[in-house]
Design a protein around this motif. Structure first.
Motif, PDB file in Angstrom:
ATOM      1  N   ILE A 101      -2.686  -4.521  10.163  1.00 53.65           N
ATOM      2  CA  ILE A 101      -2.540  -3.062   9.773  1.00 53.65           C
ATOM      3  C   ILE A 101      -1.040  -2.833  10.046  1.00 53.65           C
ATOM      4  CG2 ILE A 101      -2.787  -0.702  11.082  1.00 53.65           C
ATOM      5  CD1 ILE A 101      -5.535  -1.779  11.781  1.00 53.65           C
ATOM      6  N   PHE A 102      -0.456  -3.288  11.004  1.00 51.15           N
ATOM      7  CA  PHE A 102       1.081  -3.136  10.923  1.00 51.15           C
ATOM      8  C   PHE A 102       1.781  -3.622   9.509  1.00 51.15           C
ATOM      9  CE2 PHE A 102       5.308  -4.974  11.608  1.00 51.15           C
ATOM     10  CZ  PHE A 102       6.018  -3.894  12.282  1.00 51.15           C
ATOM     11  N   ALA A 103       1.452  -4.833   9.027  1.00 48.72           N
ATOM     12  CA  ALA A 103       2.044  -5.391   7.639  1.00 48.72           C
ATOM     13  C   ALA A 103       1.632  -4.222   6.470  1.00 48.72           C
ATOM     14  CB  ALA A 103       1.652  -6.646   7.338  1.00 48.72           C
ATOM     15  N   ALA A 104       0.386  -3.794   6.578  1.00 42.10           N
ATOM     16  CA  ALA A 104      -0.069  -2.804   5.512  1.00 42.10           C
ATOM     17  C   ALA A 104       0.473  -1.555   5.737  1.00 42.10           C
ATOM     18  CB  ALA A 104      -1.632  -2.634   5.845  1.00 42.10           C
ATOM     19  N   ILE A 105       0.912  -0.945   6.607  1.00 38.78           N
ATOM     20  CA  ILE A 105       1.594   0.308   7.087  1.00 38.78           C
ATOM     21  C   ILE A 105       3.015   0.316   6.367  1.00 38.78           C
ATOM     22  CG2 ILE A 105       2.291   1.940   8.757  1.00 38.78           C
ATOM     23  CD1 ILE A 105      -0.247   1.609  10.312  1.00 38.78           C
ATOM     24  N   GLN A 106       3.785  -0.963   6.685  1.00 36.15           N
ATOM     25  CA  GLN A 106       4.979  -1.130   6.411  1.00 36.15           C
ATOM     26  C   GLN A 106       4.993  -1.285   4.845  1.00 36.15           C
ATOM     27  OE1 GLN A 106       7.915  -1.634   8.030  1.00 36.15           O
ATOM     28  NE2 GLN A 106       6.503  -0.902   9.693  1.00 36.15           N
ATOM     29  N   ARG A 107       3.979  -1.650   4.205  1.00 37.34           N
ATOM     30  CA  ARG A 107       3.986  -1.958   2.572  1.00 37.34           C
ATOM     31  C   ARG A 107       3.597  -0.504   2.194  1.00 37.34           C
ATOM     32  NH1 ARG A 107       3.094  -5.694  -1.319  1.00 37.34           N
ATOM     33  NH2 ARG A 107       4.389  -6.963   0.562  1.00 37.34           N
ATOM     34  N   LEU A 108       2.789   0.526   2.763  1.00 35.83           N
ATOM     35  CA  LEU A 108       2.740   1.774   2.629  1.00 35.83           C
ATOM     36  C   LEU A 108       3.899   2.711   2.343  1.00 35.83           C
ATOM     37  CD1 LEU A 108      -0.769   2.846   4.108  1.00 35.83           C
ATOM     38  CD2 LEU A 108      -0.390   2.718   1.449  1.00 35.83           C
ATOM     39  N   LEU A 109       4.701   2.274   3.449  1.00 44.74           N
ATOM     40  CA  LEU A 109       5.964   3.336   3.612  1.00 44.74           C
ATOM     41  C   LEU A 109       6.978   2.618   2.723  1.00 44.74           C
ATOM     42  CD1 LEU A 109       6.215   3.367   7.425  1.00 44.74           C
ATOM     43  CD2 LEU A 109       5.365   5.121   6.017  1.00 44.74           C
ATOM     44  N   ASN A 110       6.748   1.356   2.386  1.00 48.28           N
ATOM     45  CA  ASN A 110       7.938   0.760   1.250  1.00 48.28           C
ATOM     46  C   ASN A 110       7.087   0.052   0.123  1.00 48.28           C
ATOM     47  OD1 ASN A 110      10.571   1.267   3.063  1.00 48.28           O
ATOM     48  ND2 ASN A 110       9.124   0.250   4.338  1.00 48.28           N
ATOM     49  N   PRO A 111       6.643   0.682  -0.826  1.00 46.03           N
ATOM     50  CA  PRO A 111       5.861   0.118  -1.845  1.00 46.03           C
ATOM     51  C   PRO A 111       6.429  -0.899  -2.697  1.00 46.03           C
ATOM     52  CG  PRO A 111       5.718   2.501  -1.850  1.00 46.03           C
ATOM     53  CD  PRO A 111       6.792   2.224  -0.884  1.00 46.03           C
ATOM     54  N   GLN A 112       5.809  -2.015  -2.875  1.00 45.82           N
ATOM     55  CA  GLN A 112       6.441  -2.988  -3.799  1.00 45.82           C
ATOM     56  C   GLN A 112       5.302  -3.449  -4.646  1.00 45.82           C
ATOM     57  OE1 GLN A 112       7.792  -6.290  -1.542  1.00 45.82           O
ATOM     58  NE2 GLN A 112       8.814  -5.088   0.001  1.00 45.82           N
ATOM     59  N   PRO A 113       5.599  -3.917  -6.078  1.00 45.20           N
ATOM     60  CA  PRO A 113       4.834  -4.072  -7.038  1.00 45.20           C
ATOM     61  C   PRO A 113       4.144  -5.594  -6.620  1.00 45.20           C
ATOM     62  CG  PRO A 113       6.882  -4.430  -7.555  1.00 45.20           C
ATOM     63  CD  PRO A 113       7.185  -3.832  -6.627  1.00 45.20           C
ATOM     64  N   VAL A 114       3.114  -6.061  -7.092  1.00 48.31           N
ATOM     65  CA  VAL A 114       2.541  -7.394  -6.859  1.00 48.31           C
ATOM     66  C   VAL A 114       2.624  -8.208  -8.240  1.00 48.31           C
ATOM     67  CG1 VAL A 114       1.119  -6.777  -5.134  1.00 48.31           C
ATOM     68  CG2 VAL A 114       0.222  -6.585  -7.296  1.00 48.31           C
ATOM     69  N   ASP A 115       2.895  -9.397  -8.103  1.00 47.59           N
ATOM     70  CA  ASP A 115       3.016 -10.181  -9.353  1.00 47.59           C
ATOM     71  C   ASP A 115       2.115 -11.313  -9.574  1.00 47.59           C
ATOM     72  OD1 ASP A 115       5.458  -8.842 -10.167  1.00 47.59           O
ATOM     73  OD2 ASP A 115       6.556 -10.025  -8.416  1.00 47.59           O
ATOM     74  N   SER A 116       1.992 -11.872 -10.743  1.00 45.74           N
ATOM     75  CA  SER A 116       1.125 -13.123 -10.938  1.00 45.74           C
ATOM     76  C   SER A 116      -0.329 -12.792 -10.500  1.00 45.74           C
ATOM     77  CB  SER A 116       1.756 -14.360 -10.355  1.00 45.74           C
ATOM     78  OG  SER A 116       3.061 -14.375 -11.083  1.00 45.74           O
ATOM     79  N   LEU A 117      -0.847 -11.740 -10.518  1.00 48.25           N
ATOM     80  CA  LEU A 117      -2.242 -11.733  -9.746  1.00 48.25           C
ATOM     81  C   LEU A 117      -3.262 -12.383 -10.214  1.00 48.25           C
ATOM     82  CD1 LEU A 117      -2.379  -7.687  -9.255  1.00 48.25           C
ATOM     83  CD2 LEU A 117      -2.375  -9.554  -7.660  1.00 48.25           C
ATOM     84  N   GLY A 118      -3.177 -12.693 -11.440  1.00 46.93           N
ATOM     85  CA  GLY A 118      -4.413 -13.594 -12.234  1.00 46.93           C
ATOM     86  C   GLY A 118      -4.697 -14.766 -11.506  1.00 46.93           C
ATOM     87  N   ILE A 119      -3.443 -15.704 -11.271  1.00 44.59           N
ATOM     88  CA  ILE A 119      -3.647 -17.015 -10.714  1.00 44.59           C
ATOM     89  C   ILE A 119      -3.678 -16.972  -9.251  1.00 44.59           C
ATOM     90  CG2 ILE A 119      -0.976 -17.303 -10.489  1.00 44.59           C
ATOM     91  CD1 ILE A 119      -1.785 -20.076 -11.038  1.00 44.59           C
ATOM     92  N   GLY A 120      -3.322 -15.815  -8.633  1.00 45.62           N
ATOM     93  CA  GLY A 120      -3.417 -15.681  -7.147  1.00 45.62           C
ATOM     94  C   GLY A 120      -5.011 -15.323  -6.919  1.00 45.62           C
ATOM     95  N   LEU A 121      -5.553 -14.463  -7.905  1.00 44.55           N
ATOM     96  CA  LEU A 121      -6.900 -14.041  -7.355  1.00 44.55           C
ATOM     97  C   LEU A 121      -7.851 -15.487  -7.712  1.00 44.55           C
ATOM     98  CD1 LEU A 121      -7.236 -10.485  -9.210  1.00 44.55           C
ATOM     99  CD2 LEU A 121      -6.925 -11.281  -6.702  1.00 44.55           C
ATOM    100  N   LEU A 122      -7.438 -16.158  -8.649  1.00 45.12           N
ATOM    101  CA  LEU A 122      -8.254 -17.639  -8.789  1.00 45.12           C
ATOM    102  C   LEU A 122      -8.051 -18.299  -7.686  1.00 45.12           C
ATOM    103  CD1 LEU A 122      -7.578 -18.463 -12.653  1.00 45.12           C
ATOM    104  CD2 LEU A 122      -9.785 -17.518 -11.780  1.00 45.12           C
ATOM    105  N   ILE A 123      -7.051 -18.456  -7.193  1.00 42.66           N
ATOM    106  CA  ILE A 123      -6.580 -19.320  -5.857  1.00 42.66           C
ATOM    107  C   ILE A 123      -7.615 -18.786  -4.897  1.00 42.66           C
ATOM    108  CG2 ILE A 123      -5.013 -20.111  -4.264  1.00 42.66           C
ATOM    109  CD1 ILE A 123      -3.017 -20.057  -6.350  1.00 42.66           C
TER     110      ILE A 123
END
Length: 317
Positions: A101-123
């Motif tokens: 929850i702490f990490a998620a709140i930090q990401r909500l406050l400081n949004p960042q794009p996600v990359d290479s989702l296709g291979i990440g999701l397969l793994i």
């Protein structure tokens, strides 16, 4: 007084090693997926697998202790070690959820794009399949051998499977919509699901440590067996108490017989009753206290906590 002891339990630590192996593999896979994508929801999924690893190690220790025979110091054995394992796992789940929850709140406050989702999701999907297969197997083994530790470990892995499935679906939505804020929201939902599992584990372990009675259906089986031996004014029972420690059942009951019976007669009947109960409910340690049915003092030692024996008068011989 007569006593029947349970048979030697099977070796269960092998299954704990299986859980440890699965946790190591899935941690490696999920951590790799996180570094590839930078997704905080995949990070939360990897953190849950770290909890799985620590829990599996604790389970291995608990099962090793529980398998040790009774001794002059631990006269009832160490089977309750399994409840401590479930409690520790539940506590660790709360810790992991807090970090997620702490990490998620930090990401909500400081949004960042996600990359290479296709291979990440397969793994991540591969890791989920491993967790699902091992979790299902451990739950089956836990139920078969009545091991709360293995069953809790298996359920945790199945919860991880559900978590991973939710993460994968959520990140697919991110790919389709480009709504990156969904990533930390999914992570928070993962944490809430983990907390729910932790509450269930703690509830189960506390009940076991407080010596909760056997399940209602098992108590009814015992009562039915006792009913089959009741004879009006000749043979009766009272003061039934039951509990469970790990995979073992403990059953105490007072058997009332005619005072003119010999010790051998009372003992033989107790042995018959024990055999019938063990046939219905394996791994039971049974203590039967034989008392004269005519003696008023036989009714003075009934414990405060006992299971009422409401025998059907129509079936009394």
């Amino acid at each position: 007084m007569s006593k029947s002891t349970a048979s030697k339990p099977p070796r269960l630590t092998t299954f704990a090693w299986l859980s440890i192996g699965a946790a190591v593999v899935t941690i490696a896979l999920k951590t790799g997926a996180y570094f590839l994508t930078g997704s905080v929801s995949l990070l939360s999924d990897a953190m849950e697998s770290v909890v799985n690893l620590v829990a599996a190690i604790v389970a291995l220790i608990a099962l090793t202790l529980a398998a040790k025979p009774a001794s002059s110091k631990y006269t009832f054995g160490r089977t309750k070690a399994e409840y401590f394992s479930a409690a520790i796992e539940g506590a660790m789940i709360f810790g992991a959820a807090s970090l997620i929850i702490f990490a998620a709140i930090q990401r909500l406050l400081n949004p960042q794009p996600v990359d290479s989702l296709g291979i990440g999701l397969l793994i991540s999907a591969l890791a989920a399949v491993i967790n699902g297969a091992v979790g299902y197997y451990l739950v089956r083994i836990g139920k078969k051998y009545r091991s709360i530790t293995l069953e809790a470990d298996g359920k945790h892995l199945l919860t991880d499977l559900v978590t991973s499935a939710g993460v994968i679906v959520g990140l697919l939505l991110v790919m389709l919509t480009d709504w990156h804020f969904l990533d930390p929201i999914i992570a928070i939902l993962v944490a809430l699901n983990i907390i729910r599992m932790g509450v269930q584990l703690l509830s189960t372990s506390v009940a076991g440590l407080l010596d909760v009675t056997l399940p209602t259906e098992e108590n009814q089986q015992i009562i039915k067996i006792l009913q089959g031996h009741v004879k009006k004014d000749k043979i009766s029972f009272h003061g039934l108490q039951t509990r469970q420690a790990g995979r073992h059942r403990f059953i105490n009951v007072d058997l009332q017989v005619p005072g003119k019976w010999s010790v051998t007669q009372g003992h033989d009947l107790a042995m018959v009753i024990e055999a019938e109960i063990n046939a219905a409910l394996s791994d039971s340690t049974i203590v039967i206290h034989v008392e004269p049915i005519e003696d008023a003092s036989s009714y003075e030692d009934i414990p405060e906590g006992y299971i009422p024996l409401d025998f059907d008068d129509d079936q009394i011989g």
